[in-house]
Design a protein around this motif. Structure first.
Motif, PDB file in Angstrom:
ATOM      1  N   LYS A  42     -11.027  17.729  -6.757  1.00 52.57           N
ATOM      2  CA  LYS A  42     -10.443  18.295  -5.565  1.00 52.57           C
ATOM      3  C   LYS A  42     -11.291  17.583  -4.384  1.00 52.57           C
ATOM      4  N   LYS A  43     -12.631  17.426  -4.458  1.00 47.92           N
ATOM      5  CA  LYS A  43     -13.153  16.770  -3.432  1.00 47.92           C
ATOM      6  C   LYS A  43     -13.073  15.427  -3.209  1.00 47.92           C
ATOM      7  N   SER A  44     -12.427  14.925  -4.099  1.00 48.60           N
ATOM      8  CA  SER A  44     -12.245  13.658  -4.221  1.00 48.60           C
ATOM      9  C   SER A  44     -11.130  13.066  -3.178  1.00 48.60           C
ATOM     10  N   VAL A  45     -10.264  13.938  -2.917  1.00 48.70           N
ATOM     11  CA  VAL A  45      -9.314  13.746  -1.895  1.00 48.70           C
ATOM     12  C   VAL A  45     -10.321  13.833  -0.419  1.00 48.70           C
ATOM     13  N   ARG A  46     -10.263  12.998   0.238  1.00 50.89           N
ATOM     14  CA  ARG A  46     -11.181  12.870   1.291  1.00 50.89           C
ATOM     15  C   ARG A  46     -10.823  11.482   2.265  1.00 50.89           C
ATOM     16  N   THR A  47     -11.476  11.778   3.339  1.00 55.48           N
ATOM     17  CA  THR A  47     -11.257  10.700   4.607  1.00 55.48           C
ATOM     18  C   THR A  47     -12.745  10.111   4.830  1.00 55.48           C
ATOM     19  N   ILE A  48     -12.992   8.625   4.476  1.00 53.74           N
ATOM     20  CA  ILE A  48     -14.015   8.127   4.746  1.00 53.74           C
ATOM     21  C   ILE A  48     -14.179   7.255   5.648  1.00 53.74           C
ATOM     22  N   ASN A  49     -15.560   6.829   6.327  1.00 50.10           N
ATOM     23  CA  ASN A  49     -15.460   5.607   7.398  1.00 50.10           C
ATOM     24  C   ASN A  49     -15.949   4.567   6.633  1.00 50.10           C
ATOM     25  N   VAL A  50     -15.369   3.451   6.923  1.00 50.34           N
ATOM     26  CA  VAL A  50     -15.580   2.169   6.414  1.00 50.34           C
ATOM     27  C   VAL A  50     -15.878   1.344   7.576  1.00 50.34           C
ATOM     28  N   PRO A  51     -17.064   0.244   7.626  1.00 45.52           N
ATOM     29  CA  PRO A  51     -17.121  -0.596   8.356  1.00 45.52           C
ATOM     30  C   PRO A  51     -15.873  -1.699   8.822  1.00 45.52           C
ATOM     31  N   ARG A  52     -15.614  -1.731  10.296  1.00 41.75           N
ATOM     32  CA  ARG A  52     -14.427  -2.388  10.539  1.00 41.75           C
ATOM     33  C   ARG A  52     -14.566  -4.065  10.225  1.00 41.75           C
ATOM     34  N   ALA A  53     -15.721  -4.443  10.084  1.00 43.15           N
ATOM     35  CA  ALA A  53     -15.531  -5.942   9.609  1.00 43.15           C
ATOM     36  C   ALA A  53     -14.904  -6.049   8.200  1.00 43.15           C
TER      37      ALA A  53
END
Length: 374
Positions: A243-254
């Motif tokens: 359930k916690k694998s549904v998530r929003t993560i930040n990834v470097p713009r580059a």
């Protein structure tokens, strides 16, 4: 081995004897019908005379459902499961449970049978996690048999299972990853960089659609994952691992700027469809790893590892571990890493990665040393 013999009584009727050896002595057991005698003979030959006699004592007509028959029934009546899960259960039965335990009468299954089965799995090279998964499925099927009144107790409950060492985790340094990435062909570089930058599982990354990427906030929304189906080679989309694998993560713009967001999937093979793990591993990953850390020289002779520069053999999944190790060494708190990776429990994050950064433990040791010195 056991054999059958037809015997005529004085009154002209016939019965069948099963001849076998028990404790080194020839003996026999008689049956009124051939079908029952054949079932008993098969038990003697596969599980031994003692087990066959024990089964006969609880089931004189030899009509009890076998372990295989019950598990087939159990699988047929499971509801709400994905096709990939059903395929796994059917595979457990046909490849693992069936050959060892399937012909046993359900009422004759004992803890000793199950213990030997799990040890045989371990001796055959199965990991502790694999053994636990297969044993857990068998135990759940036996729990259902208890509820259905087929057996009185579940012989799989409370058993200590064989364990195995976890495959060595490879956490690449920044320099090692840069060397590896340089040896990946250009088409696949964005995928490999994204895997280490995001820490995504393979099935999560390859299930991403362009709409999951938000360039305004440099975030990636993870809501689905590819799973194998019961048909060999088949795949289906489903939710991520937990359930916690549904998530929003930040990834470097580059990293995000290198992605092609014009197709159906963010990552596509050269035919334009989603990327399958086996093909990527065989045609892209293994070749890049071998070029980065060759095991043979130009003449085909083995290369010995240099102590300060060992030959690494990272798996694709090790890019996820590498991401976590970089976050730990950068001082990112473990609960944040848990959310980034989508671990269901913080305990998983701690058990996997807390050993990477020893600075806090060194401070603790220094504090104890200071107290002792005082």
């Amino acid at each position: 081995m056991a054999s059958l013999r037809a015997v005529n009584r004085k009154n002209g009727t016939e019965y069948v004897q099963v001849l076998y050896r028990l404790d080194g002595r020839q003996t026999s057991t008689s049956f009124e019908d051939l079908a029952t005698a054949i079932r008993f003979k098969e038990l003697v030959e596969k599980f031994g005379a003692a087990q066959a006699l024990t089964t006969l004592g609880t089931d004189p007509d030899m009509t009890t459902m076998t372990v295989r028959e019950w598990i087939e029934h159990h699988i047929e009546h499971l509801t709400g499961l994905r096709k990939s899960t059903l395929w796994d259960y059917q595979s457990y039965l046909h490849k693992d449970i069936g050959p060892s335990l399937g012909d046993l009468p359900l009422t004759g299954l004992t803890r000793e049978h199950i213990a030997k089965w799990t040890q045989d799995l371990a001796d055959g090279g199965a990991s502790g996690k694999t053994i636990s998964n297969k044993h857990g499925f068998l135990s759940s099927a036996l729990n259902a048999a208890v509820r259905a009144g087929r057996i009185r107790t579940n012989p799989a409950l409370g058993q200590r299972l064989p364990t195995s060492e976890r495959p060595d985790m490879v956490c690449l340094s920044h320099e090692d990853f840069a060397r590896l990435l340089a040896n990946v062909t250009d088409h696949w570089k964005p995928l490999v960089e994204f895997l280490v930058a995001s820490g995504c599982r393979w099935g999560e990354a390859t299930a991403l659609r362009p709409s999951d990427i938000d360039l305004a906030t440099n975030t990636v929304r993870i809501t689905r994952s590819w799973k194998r189906t019961y048909d060999r080679g088949g795949y289906e989309l489903g939710p991520p691992k937990t359930k916690k694998s549904v998530r929003t993560i930040n990834v470097p713009r580059a990293t995000l700027d290198k992605l092609d967001l014009t197709g159906e999937w963010v990552f596509r093979n050269k035919a334009g469809t989603f990327v399958k793990g086996n093909g990527f591993h065989d045609r892209v990953w293994s070749a890049a790893v071998e070029r980065t850390w060759p095991t043979e020289d130009a003449e085909g002779k083995p290369i010995k590892a240099i102590p300060d520069a060992p030959i690494l053999k990272p798996r694709i999944h090790d890019l996820r571990h590498t991401c976590a190790s970089w976050l730990v060494l950068a001082g990112v708190p473990l609960p944040v890493i848990q959310e980034h990776l989508g671990h269901e429990s913080i305990n998983t994050t701690i058990s996997l990665y807390s050993h990477i950064d020893r600075r806090s433990m060194s401070v603790a040791a220094d504090a104890i040393g200071a107290a002792l010195g005082g």
